[in-house]
Design a protein around this motif. Structure first.
Motif, PDB file in Angstrom:
ATOM      1  N   LEU A 171       8.781   8.262  -7.717  1.00 40.08           N
ATOM      2  CA  LEU A 171       9.197   9.551  -7.163  1.00 40.08           C
ATOM      3  C   LEU A 171      10.184  10.261  -8.091  1.00 40.08           C
ATOM      4  CD1 LEU A 171       9.700   8.698  -3.377  1.00 40.08           C
ATOM      5  CD2 LEU A 171       7.943  10.182  -4.367  1.00 40.08           C
ATOM      6  N   ALA A 172      11.077   9.482  -8.692  1.00 39.97           N
ATOM      7  CA  ALA A 172      12.097  10.072  -9.559  1.00 39.97           C
ATOM      8  C   ALA A 172      11.478  10.766 -10.770  1.00 39.97           C
ATOM      9  CB  ALA A 172      13.084   9.002 -10.010  1.00 39.97           C
ATOM     10  N   VAL A 173      10.415  10.186 -11.330  1.00 41.92           N
ATOM     11  CA  VAL A 173       9.831  10.779 -12.542  1.00 41.92           C
ATOM     12  C   VAL A 173       8.882  11.931 -12.230  1.00 41.92           C
ATOM     13  CG1 VAL A 173      10.047   8.612 -13.811  1.00 41.92           C
ATOM     14  CG2 VAL A 173       7.899   9.139 -12.652  1.00 41.92           C
ATOM     15  N   THR A 174       8.568  12.125 -10.941  1.00 42.57           N
ATOM     16  CA  THR A 174       7.647  13.205 -10.595  1.00 42.57           C
ATOM     17  C   THR A 174       8.309  14.347  -9.825  1.00 42.57           C
ATOM     18  OG1 THR A 174       6.975  11.918  -8.648  1.00 42.57           O
ATOM     19  CG2 THR A 174       5.572  11.779 -10.606  1.00 42.57           C
ATOM     20  N   SER A 187       0.816  -1.214   0.000  1.00 45.58           N
ATOM     21  CA  SER A 187       0.000   0.000   0.000  1.00 45.58           C
ATOM     22  C   SER A 187       0.851   1.265   0.000  1.00 45.58           C
ATOM     23  CB  SER A 187      -0.936   0.003   1.210  1.00 45.58           C
ATOM     24  OG  SER A 187      -1.835  -1.088   1.150  1.00 45.58           O
ATOM     25  N   LEU A 188       2.134   1.126   0.352  1.00 46.63           N
ATOM     26  CA  LEU A 188       3.038   2.281   0.296  1.00 46.63           C
ATOM     27  C   LEU A 188       3.226   2.783  -1.133  1.00 46.63           C
ATOM     28  CD1 LEU A 188       5.845   1.120   2.773  1.00 46.63           C
ATOM     29  CD2 LEU A 188       3.903   2.630   3.258  1.00 46.63           C
ATOM     30  N   LEU A 189       2.806   1.999  -2.122  1.00 45.74           N
ATOM     31  CA  LEU A 189       2.933   2.420  -3.521  1.00 45.74           C
ATOM     32  C   LEU A 189       2.133   3.685  -3.815  1.00 45.74           C
ATOM     33  CD1 LEU A 189       2.705  -1.074  -5.265  1.00 45.74           C
ATOM     34  CD2 LEU A 189       4.692   0.444  -5.256  1.00 45.74           C
ATOM     35  N   TYR A 190       1.191   4.033  -2.958  1.00 45.04           N
ATOM     36  CA  TYR A 190       0.424   5.261  -3.169  1.00 45.04           C
ATOM     37  C   TYR A 190       1.191   6.504  -2.725  1.00 45.04           C
ATOM     38  CZ  TYR A 190      -3.758   2.558  -4.256  1.00 45.04           C
ATOM     39  OH  TYR A 190      -4.658   1.718  -4.847  1.00 45.04           O
ATOM     40  N   ILE A 191       2.295   6.326  -2.016  1.00 47.64           N
ATOM     41  CA  ILE A 191       3.050   7.475  -1.511  1.00 47.64           C
ATOM     42  C   ILE A 191       3.497   8.423  -2.630  1.00 47.64           C
ATOM     43  CG2 ILE A 191       5.265   8.115  -0.445  1.00 47.64           C
ATOM     44  CD1 ILE A 191       4.835   5.910   1.572  1.00 47.64           C
ATOM     45  N   PRO A 192       4.067   7.936  -3.747  1.00 49.00           N
ATOM     46  CA  PRO A 192       4.510   8.882  -4.780  1.00 49.00           C
ATOM     47  C   PRO A 192       3.401   9.792  -5.308  1.00 49.00           C
ATOM     48  CG  PRO A 192       5.509   6.750  -5.142  1.00 49.00           C
ATOM     49  CD  PRO A 192       4.485   6.561  -4.060  1.00 49.00           C
ATOM     50  N   ALA A 193       2.215   9.234  -5.564  1.00 47.26           N
ATOM     51  CA  ALA A 193       1.122  10.071  -6.063  1.00 47.26           C
ATOM     52  C   ALA A 193       0.706  11.104  -5.030  1.00 47.26           C
ATOM     53  CB  ALA A 193      -0.072   9.196  -6.451  1.00 47.26           C
ATOM     54  N   LEU A 194       0.650  10.700  -3.772  1.00 50.55           N
ATOM     55  CA  LEU A 194       0.259  11.633  -2.718  1.00 50.55           C
ATOM     56  C   LEU A 194       1.305  12.727  -2.529  1.00 50.55           C
ATOM     57  CD1 LEU A 194      -1.190   9.028  -0.199  1.00 50.55           C
ATOM     58  CD2 LEU A 194      -2.486  10.794  -1.422  1.00 50.55           C
ATOM     59  N   LEU A 195       2.579  12.364  -2.588  1.00 45.62           N
ATOM     60  CA  LEU A 195       3.625  13.377  -2.449  1.00 45.62           C
ATOM     61  C   LEU A 195       3.665  14.303  -3.661  1.00 45.62           C
ATOM     62  CD1 LEU A 195       6.635  11.437  -0.869  1.00 45.62           C
ATOM     63  CD2 LEU A 195       5.143  13.123   0.226  1.00 45.62           C
ATOM     64  N   ALA A 196       3.528  13.739  -4.840  1.00 43.84           N
ATOM     65  CA  ALA A 196       3.619  14.554  -6.062  1.00 43.84           C
ATOM     66  C   ALA A 196       2.445  15.514  -6.194  1.00 43.84           C
ATOM     67  CB  ALA A 196       3.690  13.640  -7.284  1.00 43.84           C
ATOM     68  N   SER A 237      14.482  -4.234  -2.814  1.00 40.30           N
ATOM     69  CA  SER A 237      13.057  -4.425  -2.563  1.00 40.30           C
ATOM     70  C   SER A 237      12.243  -4.007  -3.783  1.00 40.30           C
ATOM     71  CB  SER A 237      12.634  -3.591  -1.352  1.00 40.30           C
ATOM     72  OG  SER A 237      11.251  -3.350  -1.340  1.00 40.30           O
ATOM     73  N   VAL A 238      11.279  -4.839  -4.182  1.00 37.55           N
ATOM     74  CA  VAL A 238      10.442  -4.510  -5.335  1.00 37.55           C
ATOM     75  C   VAL A 238       9.628  -3.248  -5.057  1.00 37.55           C
ATOM     76  CG1 VAL A 238       8.497  -5.264  -6.758  1.00 37.55           C
ATOM     77  CG2 VAL A 238      10.319  -6.869  -6.184  1.00 37.55           C
ATOM     78  N   THR A 239       8.931  -3.220  -3.913  1.00 38.47           N
ATOM     79  CA  THR A 239       8.092  -2.068  -3.599  1.00 38.47           C
ATOM     80  C   THR A 239       8.914  -0.795  -3.463  1.00 38.47           C
ATOM     81  OG1 THR A 239       6.538  -3.523  -2.439  1.00 38.47           O
ATOM     82  CG2 THR A 239       6.357  -1.169  -2.008  1.00 38.47           C
ATOM     83  N   ALA A 240      10.049  -0.879  -2.776  1.00 38.77           N
ATOM     84  CA  ALA A 240      10.903   0.306  -2.627  1.00 38.77           C
ATOM     85  C   ALA A 240      11.421   0.774  -3.985  1.00 38.77           C
ATOM     86  CB  ALA A 240      12.069   0.005  -1.692  1.00 38.77           C
ATOM     87  N   SER A 241      11.778  -0.165  -4.853  1.00 36.04           N
ATOM     88  CA  SER A 241      12.254   0.191  -6.190  1.00 36.04           C
ATOM     89  C   SER A 241      11.166   0.905  -6.980  1.00 36.04           C
ATOM     90  CB  SER A 241      12.711  -1.061  -6.944  1.00 36.04           C
ATOM     91  OG  SER A 241      13.788  -1.698  -6.293  1.00 36.04           O
ATOM     92  N   GLU A 242       9.944   0.392  -6.892  1.00 25.99           N
ATOM     93  CA  GLU A 242       8.833   1.014  -7.623  1.00 25.99           C
ATOM     94  C   GLU A 242       8.529   2.399  -7.083  1.00 25.99           C
ATOM     95  OE1 GLU A 242       6.502  -3.107  -8.882  1.00 25.99           O
ATOM     96  OE2 GLU A 242       6.113  -2.186  -6.936  1.00 25.99           O
ATOM     97  N   ILE A 243       8.578   2.555  -5.757  1.00 29.72           N
ATOM     98  CA  ILE A 243       8.376   3.884  -5.168  1.00 29.72           C
ATOM     99  C   ILE A 243       9.466   4.841  -5.639  1.00 29.72           C
ATOM    100  CG2 ILE A 243       8.434   5.167  -2.990  1.00 29.72           C
ATOM    101  CD1 ILE A 243       7.109   2.718  -1.680  1.00 29.72           C
ATOM    102  N   ALA A 244      10.710   4.367  -5.650  1.00 31.43           N
ATOM    103  CA  ALA A 244      11.826   5.215  -6.077  1.00 31.43           C
ATOM    104  C   ALA A 244      11.646   5.668  -7.520  1.00 31.43           C
ATOM    105  CB  ALA A 244      13.141   4.445  -5.923  1.00 31.43           C
ATOM    106  N   ILE A 245      11.246   4.765  -8.386  1.00 34.22           N
ATOM    107  CA  ILE A 245      11.074   5.110  -9.801  1.00 34.22           C
ATOM    108  C   ILE A 245       9.965   6.142  -9.966  1.00 34.22           C
ATOM    109  CG2 ILE A 245      10.374   4.199 -12.057  1.00 34.22           C
ATOM    110  CD1 ILE A 245      11.706   1.533 -11.175  1.00 34.22           C
TER     111      ILE A 245
END
Length: 204
Positions: free
Chosen positions: A168-171, A94-103, A158-166
């Motif tokens: 965040l990086a593009v936003t 569920s942490l995958l929603y963090i990038p959208a919320l931060l951006a 970590s898969v989830t951490a990698s996806e969050i990083a990607i």
């Protein structure tokens, strides 16, 4: 125990494999980086993916199914900036929603019902990407910070951490190099989706 196998009978028919739930969740979360409608195909309808979609809707997304495995998701605006413990349901994904919320909201509050050490890699990642992280009794809060250049190494792939990083990086970043990222197939699925949305990514 005796097992007898009878062969020599040809197999025939059509089988369509379901999409990977982890890839589906990352794609759903990535779709919420944009206010435009995003159509996703071969989405599985297992319980965890459907709950993940319910969380997306509670955050402001509109979900419409075209058939049993194709949906269109659109998030004109995010309606809240927090992930409650009920939304999380003990799932790190569920942490995958963090990038959208931060951006888009510039802030996120996360309530968790498990020990923080389970997401140490994710918290370290957020700090390495210059996000302001504050730990509190129920979980943590993060305030968005943009950056020009960053070169980070994940402490584990970590898969989830990698996806969050990607995401965040593009936003939030102008130029970001990520090292020691996960290399599962659904990382490539996420990269392809983000690239189709306009992101410039290389090296996957």
């Amino acid at each position: 125990m005796q097992i007898r196998v009878k062969g020599r009978n040809p197999l025939n028919g059509l089988y369509v494999p379901h999409g990977n739930p982890n890839a589906a969740k990352a794609s759903i979360a990535a779709s919420m980086l944009s206010e435009h409608a995003i159509t996703l195909q071969n989405i599985p309808t297992n319980r965890s993916t459907l709950h993940f979609l319910e969380v997306a809707q509670s955050l402001g997304a509109t979900v419409s199914w075209q058939n049993s495995s194709t949906l269109t998701l659109q998030t004109p605006q995010l309606t809240q900036s927090g992930l409650t413990e009920a939304m999380m349901q003990g799932a790190v994904g569920s942490l995958l929603y963090i990038p959208a919320l931060l951006a888009r909201q510039r802030r996120v509050t996360v309530e968790i019902g498990f020990p923080l050490h389970r997401i140490r890699t994710h918290l370290n990642l957020l700090r390495d990407l210059q996000q302001q992280v504050t730990i509190h009794e129920q979980g943590f809060e993060c305030v968005a910070q943009n950056w020009d250049e960053a070169d980070i190494i994940l402490d584990r792939p970590s898969v989830t951490a990698s996806e969050i990083a990607i995401m965040l990086a593009v936003t939030l970043g102008k130029s970001t190099t990520l090292r020691h990222v996960a290399c599962e197939p659904h990382i490539n699925d996420l990269v392809q989706l983000l690239r189709s949305m306009g992101a410039e990514i290389s090296g996957e």
